[in-house]
Write a protein that holds these residues in place. Structure first.
Motif, PDB file in Angstrom:
ATOM      1  N   LEU A 105      -7.157  -5.021   9.223  1.00 53.27           N
ATOM      2  CA  LEU A 105      -5.999  -4.137   9.104  1.00 53.27           C
ATOM      3  C   LEU A 105      -5.690  -3.842   7.638  1.00 53.27           C
ATOM      4  O   LEU A 105      -5.485  -2.672   7.255  1.00 53.27           O
ATOM      5  CB  LEU A 105      -4.793  -4.795   9.770  1.00 53.27           C
ATOM      6  CG  LEU A 105      -3.505  -3.980   9.817  1.00 53.27           C
ATOM      7  CD1 LEU A 105      -3.693  -2.720  10.631  1.00 53.27           C
ATOM      8  CD2 LEU A 105      -2.371  -4.829  10.391  1.00 53.27           C
ATOM      9  N   LEU A 106      -5.681  -4.866   6.804  1.00 51.12           N
ATOM     10  CA  LEU A 106      -5.367  -4.648   5.405  1.00 51.12           C
ATOM     11  C   LEU A 106      -6.456  -3.833   4.717  1.00 51.12           C
ATOM     12  O   LEU A 106      -6.164  -2.957   3.892  1.00 51.12           O
ATOM     13  CB  LEU A 106      -5.165  -5.985   4.684  1.00 51.12           C
ATOM     14  CG  LEU A 106      -4.700  -5.895   3.225  1.00 51.12           C
ATOM     15  CD1 LEU A 106      -3.463  -5.012   3.084  1.00 51.12           C
ATOM     16  CD2 LEU A 106      -4.433  -7.283   2.662  1.00 51.12           C
ATOM     17  N   ARG A 107      -7.712  -4.086   5.044  1.00 49.14           N
ATOM     18  CA  ARG A 107      -8.788  -3.288   4.462  1.00 49.14           C
ATOM     19  C   ARG A 107      -8.655  -1.823   4.847  1.00 49.14           C
ATOM     20  O   ARG A 107      -8.956  -0.931   4.044  1.00 49.14           O
ATOM     21  CB  ARG A 107     -10.140  -3.833   4.920  1.00 49.14           C
ATOM     22  CG  ARG A 107     -10.551  -5.130   4.226  1.00 49.14           C
ATOM     23  CD  ARG A 107     -12.020  -5.446   4.452  1.00 49.14           C
ATOM     24  NE  ARG A 107     -12.417  -6.652   3.745  1.00 49.14           N
ATOM     25  CZ  ARG A 107     -12.587  -7.841   4.325  1.00 49.14           C
ATOM     26  NH1 ARG A 107     -12.382  -7.968   5.620  1.00 49.14           N
ATOM     27  NH2 ARG A 107     -12.944  -8.893   3.603  1.00 49.14           N
ATOM     28  N   ARG A 108      -8.207  -1.568   6.066  1.00 51.65           N
ATOM     29  CA  ARG A 108      -8.027  -0.184   6.494  1.00 51.65           C
ATOM     30  C   ARG A 108      -6.990   0.518   5.624  1.00 51.65           C
ATOM     31  O   ARG A 108      -7.189   1.661   5.196  1.00 51.65           O
ATOM     32  CB  ARG A 108      -7.578  -0.143   7.958  1.00 51.65           C
ATOM     33  CG  ARG A 108      -7.461   1.261   8.528  1.00 51.65           C
ATOM     34  CD  ARG A 108      -6.614   1.301   9.796  1.00 51.65           C
ATOM     35  NE  ARG A 108      -7.023   0.282  10.761  1.00 51.65           N
ATOM     36  CZ  ARG A 108      -6.287  -0.027  11.822  1.00 51.65           C
ATOM     37  NH1 ARG A 108      -5.115   0.566  12.036  1.00 51.65           N
ATOM     38  NH2 ARG A 108      -6.703  -0.950  12.660  1.00 51.65           N
ATOM     39  N   TYR A 109      -5.909  -0.166   5.324  1.00 46.60           N
ATOM     40  CA  TYR A 109      -4.874   0.438   4.471  1.00 46.60           C
ATOM     41  C   TYR A 109      -5.357   0.608   3.032  1.00 46.60           C
ATOM     42  O   TYR A 109      -5.014   1.596   2.368  1.00 46.60           O
ATOM     43  CB  TYR A 109      -3.602  -0.388   4.513  1.00 46.60           C
ATOM     44  CG  TYR A 109      -2.748  -0.105   5.712  1.00 46.60           C
ATOM     45  CD1 TYR A 109      -1.891   0.984   5.744  1.00 46.60           C
ATOM     46  CD2 TYR A 109      -2.815  -0.922   6.843  1.00 46.60           C
ATOM     47  CE1 TYR A 109      -1.119   1.259   6.853  1.00 46.60           C
ATOM     48  CE2 TYR A 109      -2.044  -0.659   7.953  1.00 46.60           C
ATOM     49  CZ  TYR A 109      -1.194   0.438   7.960  1.00 46.60           C
ATOM     50  OH  TYR A 109      -0.438   0.702   9.070  1.00 46.60           O
ATOM     51  N   ILE A 110      -6.136  -0.347   2.552  1.00 49.09           N
ATOM     52  CA  ILE A 110      -6.688  -0.206   1.201  1.00 49.09           C
ATOM     53  C   ILE A 110      -7.577   1.018   1.136  1.00 49.09           C
ATOM     54  O   ILE A 110      -7.498   1.813   0.185  1.00 49.09           O
ATOM     55  CB  ILE A 110      -7.474  -1.483   0.807  1.00 49.09           C
ATOM     56  CG1 ILE A 110      -6.516  -2.656   0.623  1.00 49.09           C
ATOM     57  CG2 ILE A 110      -8.275  -1.249  -0.480  1.00 49.09           C
ATOM     58  CD1 ILE A 110      -7.206  -3.984   0.415  1.00 49.09           C
ATOM     59  N   GLU A 111      -8.421   1.214   2.144  1.00 49.39           N
ATOM     60  CA  GLU A 111      -9.313   2.376   2.157  1.00 49.39           C
ATOM     61  C   GLU A 111      -8.510   3.673   2.215  1.00 49.39           C
ATOM     62  O   GLU A 111      -8.851   4.665   1.550  1.00 49.39           O
ATOM     63  CB  GLU A 111     -10.279   2.291   3.324  1.00 49.39           C
ATOM     64  CG  GLU A 111     -11.291   1.160   3.211  1.00 49.39           C
ATOM     65  CD  GLU A 111     -12.125   1.262   1.959  1.00 49.39           C
ATOM     66  OE1 GLU A 111     -12.545   2.381   1.607  1.00 49.39           O
ATOM     67  OE2 GLU A 111     -12.345   0.228   1.316  1.00 49.39           O
ATOM     68  N   MET A 165       0.826  -1.207   0.000  1.00 52.88           N
ATOM     69  CA  MET A 165       0.000   0.000   0.000  1.00 52.88           C
ATOM     70  C   MET A 165       0.862   1.259   0.000  1.00 52.88           C
ATOM     71  O   MET A 165       0.414   2.337   0.387  1.00 52.88           O
ATOM     72  CB  MET A 165      -0.918   0.009   1.221  1.00 52.88           C
ATOM     73  CG  MET A 165      -1.875  -1.177   1.278  1.00 52.88           C
ATOM     74  SD  MET A 165      -3.082  -1.165  -0.063  1.00 52.88           S
ATOM     75  CE  MET A 165      -2.553  -2.623  -0.973  1.00 52.88           C
ATOM     76  N   HIS A 166       2.090   1.120  -0.415  1.00 53.13           N
ATOM     77  CA  HIS A 166       3.054   2.224  -0.432  1.00 53.13           C
ATOM     78  C   HIS A 166       2.595   3.331  -1.381  1.00 53.13           C
ATOM     79  O   HIS A 166       1.880   3.083  -2.353  1.00 53.13           O
ATOM     80  CB  HIS A 166       4.411   1.670  -0.866  1.00 53.13           C
ATOM     81  CG  HIS A 166       5.523   2.658  -0.831  1.00 53.13           C
ATOM     82  ND1 HIS A 166       5.815   3.407   0.285  1.00 53.13           N
ATOM     83  CD2 HIS A 166       6.419   3.041  -1.783  1.00 53.13           C
ATOM     84  CE1 HIS A 166       6.841   4.197   0.018  1.00 53.13           C
ATOM     85  NE2 HIS A 166       7.217   3.988  -1.225  1.00 53.13           N
ATOM     86  N   ALA A 212     -17.799   4.302  -7.558  1.00 50.47           N
ATOM     87  CA  ALA A 212     -17.959   3.094  -8.367  1.00 50.47           C
ATOM     88  C   ALA A 212     -16.625   2.380  -8.536  1.00 50.47           C
ATOM     89  O   ALA A 212     -16.541   1.145  -8.445  1.00 50.47           O
ATOM     90  CB  ALA A 212     -18.557   3.452  -9.728  1.00 50.47           C
ATOM     91  N   GLU A 213     -15.569   3.158  -8.784  1.00 49.24           N
ATOM     92  CA  GLU A 213     -14.246   2.557  -8.927  1.00 49.24           C
ATOM     93  C   GLU A 213     -13.829   1.859  -7.632  1.00 49.24           C
ATOM     94  O   GLU A 213     -13.250   0.770  -7.654  1.00 49.24           O
ATOM     95  CB  GLU A 213     -13.230   3.629  -9.312  1.00 49.24           C
ATOM     96  CG  GLU A 213     -13.386   4.151 -10.737  1.00 49.24           C
ATOM     97  CD  GLU A 213     -12.311   5.158 -11.090  1.00 49.24           C
ATOM     98  OE1 GLU A 213     -11.528   5.535 -10.188  1.00 49.24           O
ATOM     99  OE2 GLU A 213     -12.232   5.562 -12.263  1.00 49.24           O
ATOM    100  N   LYS A 214     -14.124   2.491  -6.500  1.00 50.57           N
ATOM    101  CA  LYS A 214     -13.752   1.891  -5.220  1.00 50.57           C
ATOM    102  C   LYS A 214     -14.481   0.565  -5.003  1.00 50.57           C
ATOM    103  O   LYS A 214     -13.903  -0.401  -4.501  1.00 50.57           O
ATOM    104  CB  LYS A 214     -14.045   2.860  -4.076  1.00 50.57           C
ATOM    105  CG  LYS A 214     -13.113   4.058  -4.029  1.00 50.57           C
ATOM    106  CD  LYS A 214     -13.445   4.958  -2.850  1.00 50.57           C
ATOM    107  CE  LYS A 214     -12.517   6.166  -2.801  1.00 50.57           C
ATOM    108  NZ  LYS A 214     -12.819   7.054  -1.658  1.00 50.57           N
ATOM    109  N   LEU A 215     -15.752   0.521  -5.382  1.00 50.60           N
ATOM    110  CA  LEU A 215     -16.503  -0.725  -5.246  1.00 50.60           C
ATOM    111  C   LEU A 215     -15.903  -1.822  -6.123  1.00 50.60           C
ATOM    112  O   LEU A 215     -15.818  -2.982  -5.715  1.00 50.60           O
ATOM    113  CB  LEU A 215     -17.967  -0.480  -5.609  1.00 50.60           C
ATOM    114  CG  LEU A 215     -18.792   0.313  -4.590  1.00 50.60           C
ATOM    115  CD1 LEU A 215     -20.154   0.666  -5.180  1.00 50.60           C
ATOM    116  CD2 LEU A 215     -18.959  -0.474  -3.295  1.00 50.60           C
ATOM    117  N   ILE A 216     -15.506  -1.457  -7.338  1.00 55.51           N
ATOM    118  CA  ILE A 216     -14.896  -2.435  -8.239  1.00 55.51           C
ATOM    119  C   ILE A 216     -13.583  -2.942  -7.655  1.00 55.51           C
ATOM    120  O   ILE A 216     -13.282  -4.140  -7.703  1.00 55.51           O
ATOM    121  CB  ILE A 216     -14.680  -1.813  -9.630  1.00 55.51           C
ATOM    122  CG1 ILE A 216     -16.037  -1.542 -10.304  1.00 55.51           C
ATOM    123  CG2 ILE A 216     -13.822  -2.728 -10.512  1.00 55.51           C
ATOM    124  CD1 ILE A 216     -15.931  -0.744 -11.574  1.00 55.51           C
TER     125      ILE A 216
END
Length: 436
Positions: free
Chosen positions: A425-431, A264-265, A401-405
Motif C-alpha cells: 500500500l505504501l509503495r503504491r502511494y510512493i509511486e 504522501m500529501h 534514475a531519480e525514481k530508482l534512487i
C-alpha cells in the motif's frame, strides 16, 4: 464574544452541529468552549514554518452526509484505495467529507467486546467510555488549531480493545474528501486495554479540487499496561489542501506503540507524531516517510517524551524533496528527571533531488537524567550526481534514475513495516507521488 475574525465559524454553527448529531450536553458545551477558546489562543509554534501565511480559514462548514449499506455505494475515489479485489472489507470505517457513511466489524470481534465504529456513533452508544478519554491526550486548549478541531471535529473513529484481547486482522479507516466547502476534521480515538493487541491502518485521500481547504485531524491513542498498538497512517490529499495533523499516544507500563506514517500529501503539511512514555518499560517505535514535490512546504516532527524507567524510543524519518519542495524534519527525544535507564535513538535523513529543493534535519535531545542512553544521526544533502549520470550512461532517463534512487533510499524503512499488505500500500502511494 465575536470570533468571526479569528475562527472560521460562529457559535451558532457549532451549536447547530451538536444538535444535528444529538450529542450529549457535555460534548455540546465542550465544542462551544473550544470555539471561544480558539479566539484567545495563538497558532501553534511550528519550527521554521510560517503557517500564519497559509489559508487557515478554509475549513468550510459542516455538511450532512448519507450513510450507505453496501461497499459499492461508497464513493468511487474512496473505494479505489482497495485496488486488490481480495482486500478485507469486513473491518472498515469510511468517512466522506463531514461524516461517516459506512462501518463494518466482523461478528467474532464484536463478541469479544471490540468496539470499532465512527466516533460520532460511539459518543451516543458508548458515552462514558468516550468521555473518559476524549481530548485527554491532545487537549483542546493547547493552541488555536487544536481548539478549532475540538469545536468542529466530525466522523472519525473510535476503537476499543478489551483486556487480553488480541485482534489478529487489521482494522482500517478511510477518510475521503471531495468537497472543499465541507468541513473535514476526523478525530481518531483508540483505547487498548491491558495486555491487548491491535493493528490499525487509516488512509486520508481526496479528489482533485480547485478550491483551498484545511484538513485538521487529531489522533489520541491510549496504550494500557502490557498492550500493543500498531498504528499506520498514509496521507495522500490534493495540492490545494493544507494538512495539519497531531497524533499522540500515552503508553503505560510495558506498553508499546508502533507508528508508521507515510506523508504522501500533495499540499502543504504539518505533522506531529508524539509518544508519551509514561510507564516503566514502555516503548515507542516510529517510522516516518515523506516525499515532497512542486512548491510544497512540509514540517514533520516525531517526538518521544520519557517518564518511565527503562523506557525506550526509536525514530526513523526519511524524506525526499523534489523540484522546489522544502521540508523541516524534526526529531525530539525528551528524557525527564527520574526516567532512569531510558534509551532514545533517532535518525533523520533528507535527500534532495533538485538544486532548488530544501531540507533541514533537526535532531534534538533534551536530557534531564544522568543514568540514560541516547543518540542521534542526521543528514541532509543533494543526490549523488555520479549515481544519476552512471544510470543515465546505461540508457536510463534522468527521471527514472531519480525514481530508482528514491526507492533505494526509502526501501530500508518500507521493508520494516509489519506486513506485506501495508508495504504494498505504501509503495503504491510512493509511486503515485513520484509519477506526478
Amino acid at each position: 464574544m465575536s470570533t468571526e475574525m479569528i475562527v472560521p465559524v460562529d457559535r451558532e454553527t457549532v451549536a447547530a452541529l451538536s444538535r444535528s448529531k444529538n450529542e450529549p450536553a457535555w460534548l455540546a458545551e465542550l465544542r462551544v468552549q473550544a470555539l471561544e477558546k480558539a479566539a484567545e489562543l495563538n497558532l501553534p509554534i511550528v519550527e521554521k514554518t510560517k503557517i500564519d501565511r497559509w489559508n487557515l480559514q478554509a475549513y468550510g462548514t459542516p455538511t450532512s452526509v448519507n450513510a450507505v449499506t453496501a461497499w459499492n455505494e461508497v464513493p468511487a475515489f474512496i473505494r479505489e484505495v482497495f485496488e486488490d479485489e481480495a482486500a478485507d472489507l469486513n473491518n472498515v470505517v469510511v468517512q466522506h467529507n463531514s461524516g461517516a457513511v459506512y462501518s463494518q466489524l466482523q461478528e467474532d470481534l464484536k463478541q469479544q467486546g471490540v468496539i470499532f465504529t465512527d466516533l460520532e456513533t460511539a459518543v451516543r452508544e458508548h458515552e462514558a467510555l468516550v468521555k473518559e478519554y476524549l481530548f485527554q491526550a491532545v487537549a483542546y486548549d493547547e493552541h488555536r488549531i487544536a481548539a478549532i478541531h475540538a469545536a468542529l471535529w466530525n466522523g472519525g473513529v473510535f476503537l476499543y480493545v478489551p483486556k487480553n484481547v488480541e485482534v489478529s486482522v487489521p482494522l482500517q479507516a478511510l477518510f475521503g474528501h471531495d468537497n472543499a466547502s465541507a468541513t473535514f476534521a476526523p478525530h481518531v480515538l483508540i483505547v487498548a486495554d491491558s495486555n491487548s493487541r491491535v493493528n490499525y491502518v487509516d488512509n486520508f485521500i481526496s479528489a482533485e479540487m480547485s478550491e483551498a481547504s484545511v484538513i485538521n485531524g487529531v489522533v489520541e491513542v491510549f496504550v494500557k499496561s502490557g498492550a500493543q498498538v500498531n498504528y499506520a497512517s498514509i496521507h495522500h490529499m490534493g495540492a490545494q489542501a493544507a494538512d495539519i495533523s497531531y497524533r499522540r499516544a500515552h503508553v503505560e507500563n510495558d506498553g508499546r506503540i508502533e507508528w508508521v506514517v507515510g506523508e504522501m500529501h500533495n499540499g502543504n503539511a504539518v505533522s506531529e507524531t508524539t509518544s508519551i512514555l509514561k510507564g516503566n518499560g514502555s516503548t515507542s517505535d516510529a517510522k516516518i516517510i515523506c516525499v515532497g514535490n512542486g512548491e510544497q512546504k512540509l514540517n514533520i516532527t516525531t517526538k518521544a517524551v520519557h517518564f518511565g524507567k527503562s523506557s525506550d524510543s526509536q525514530m526513523i524519518t526519511r524524506a525526499v524533496m523534489r523540484e522546489q519542495a522544502s521540508s523541516i524534519i524534526n526529531g525530539i527525544t525528551k528524557i525527564e528527571k527520574g526516567a532512569t535507564k531510558a534509551n532514545g535513538e533517532q535518525t533523520e535523513r533528507v535527500l534532495m533531488l533538485s538544486p532548488k529543493a530544501r531540507g533541514d534535519a533537526n535532531p534534538i535531545l533534551l536530557i534531564d537524567e544522568d543514568d540514560v542512553t541516547a543518540g542521534h544521526a542526521a543528514s541532509a544533502g543533494q543526490v549523488n550526481q555520479e549515481q544519476v549520470f552512471y544510470m543515465m550512461s546505461r540508457g536510463i532517463k534522468r527521471e527514472d534514475a531519480e525514481k530508482l534512487i528514491i526507492r533505494g533510499f526509502l526501501d530500508p524503512v518500507v521493508t520494516e513495516l509489519p506486513n506485506e499488505e501495508l508495504q504494498t500500500l505504501l509503495r503504491r502511494y510512493i509511486e503515485r507521488k513520484l509519477g506526478q
